[in-house]
Design an enzyme around this catalytic site. Sequence first.
Site, PDB file in Angstrom:
ATOM      1  N   LEU A   1      73.248 -31.515  44.679  1.00 54.24           N
ATOM      2  CA  LEU A   1      73.615 -32.121  45.948  1.00 54.24           C
ATOM      3  C   LEU A   1      75.134 -32.172  46.016  1.00 54.24           C
ATOM      4  O   LEU A   1      75.811 -32.323  44.995  1.00 54.24           O
ATOM      5  CB  LEU A   1      73.060 -33.551  46.069  1.00 54.24           C
ATOM      6  CG  LEU A   1      71.547 -33.734  46.137  1.00 54.24           C
ATOM      7  CD1 LEU A   1      71.205 -35.229  46.141  1.00 54.24           C
ATOM      8  CD2 LEU A   1      70.958 -33.066  47.375  1.00 54.24           C
ATOM      9  N   ASP A   2      75.690 -32.075  47.227  1.00 51.16           N
ATOM     10  CA  ASP A   2      77.130 -32.251  47.401  1.00 51.16           C
ATOM     11  C   ASP A   2      77.540 -33.629  46.903  1.00 51.16           C
ATOM     12  O   ASP A   2      76.743 -34.577  46.914  1.00 51.16           O
ATOM     13  CB  ASP A   2      77.522 -32.126  48.877  1.00 51.16           C
ATOM     14  CG  ASP A   2      77.394 -30.701  49.396  1.00 51.16           C
ATOM     15  OD1 ASP A   2      77.249 -29.786  48.572  1.00 51.16           O
ATOM     16  OD2 ASP A   2      77.437 -30.530  50.629  1.00 51.16           O
ATOM     17  N   LYS A   3      78.778 -33.750  46.510  1.00 50.44           N
ATOM     18  CA  LYS A   3      79.278 -35.010  45.967  1.00 50.44           C
ATOM     19  C   LYS A   3      79.040 -36.180  46.916  1.00 50.44           C
ATOM     20  O   LYS A   3      78.628 -37.273  46.489  1.00 50.44           O
ATOM     21  CB  LYS A   3      80.773 -34.882  45.663  1.00 50.44           C
ATOM     22  CG  LYS A   3      81.404 -36.139  45.089  1.00 50.44           C
ATOM     23  CD  LYS A   3      82.876 -35.923  44.777  1.00 50.44           C
ATOM     24  CE  LYS A   3      83.510 -37.194  44.210  1.00 50.44           C
ATOM     25  NZ  LYS A   3      84.944 -36.996  43.885  1.00 50.44           N
TER      26      LYS A   3
END
Length: 363
Positions: A147-149
């Site tokens: 997942l993106d940060k």
Amino acid sequence: MSETPAVRQFTVAPDDDGIRLDRWFKRHMADTSFNIISRWARTGQLRVDGKRAAPGDRIEAGQSIRVPPAEPIVSPLAAKPQRPPMSAEETEFMRELVIHKDASAIVINKPPGLATQGGTRTTAHVDGYLDALQFDAPTRPKLVHRLDKDTSGVLLVARSARAAAFFAKALADRTARKVYWALIVGVPSIDDGMIDLPIAKQPGTGGEKMHVDEAEGLRARTRYRVIERVGNRAAWVELQPFTGRTHQLRVHMAAIGHPIVGDGKYGGQEAMLTGGISRKMHLHARRLRIDHPDGGRLDVVAELPGHMAESFGHLGFDQSAGDIPLDDTPFSETPEGKRKLIAAAAKARRKERRGERRGRSGK
């Protein structure tokens, strides 16, 4: 007599779809230098689906990568550094994120702001903390996807090599279903639509930003469904990605003129709502349904992070309205629906170009 080292074969996972081959090595075989990779390519030892490959070639999910036998480490200084031991606080932090655990899988509810993997100037990340989630298993768990940060929610971790391979195949075969919740700016003219716009790296950004690219982009498909709305100001949508491109959901929603709230990277200042709404990213991996290696299905949901729950409460959204059945509502892929989506994307691009021209004229 010692055995001859064997050639290694790897299958490209969905999360690596579209990346360069040298980037794949950096992710999965970080102790292999670029010089070695280049030499393997020059001598024809490095192959993808049986064909000679170069470090700059892009790879696709499901492809087979042939890697020559590992070369001996000449100097102990070249050995991969050991991970520092986990502190009690770090271990407790990670274990509090667990929302599901069985013999083959662990699922955590990743908080926003915590990276999935390390990188330049990123030392705190899920991958670095996975020792805390080994529990009684004989081996360290392994990430299956990312997942993106700044995206929160469901993150699957495999507890064995067998489970990791099984989950990777399920993701590659597109049998898994991922459901995201997002708060977006404005309200789409179609309540239930499919966005089918190709995505590529945006030139001049060093690969840090993606954009819609009809000529060079890889196909990307996202289904969205409007759950609730606040007049024409904002809408709560369910998003289901049917491909796994980098920043796909963020790029697609911005492309049709409805950026995700808090996504300044793709929506600019227009992605920020006033009136007490947080400026953090409002994108949450709500649910993952995937076949389980031990039989049946794993179906997990993750509660909203604090800032999204507060925004939903402020806007009067009822969270119980959000979990729509996955298979009961047909896709809105009529010619009229597609025409409106394409027109909205074209309008958003024209607006972006006008903004760029104004920016240049103001220099």
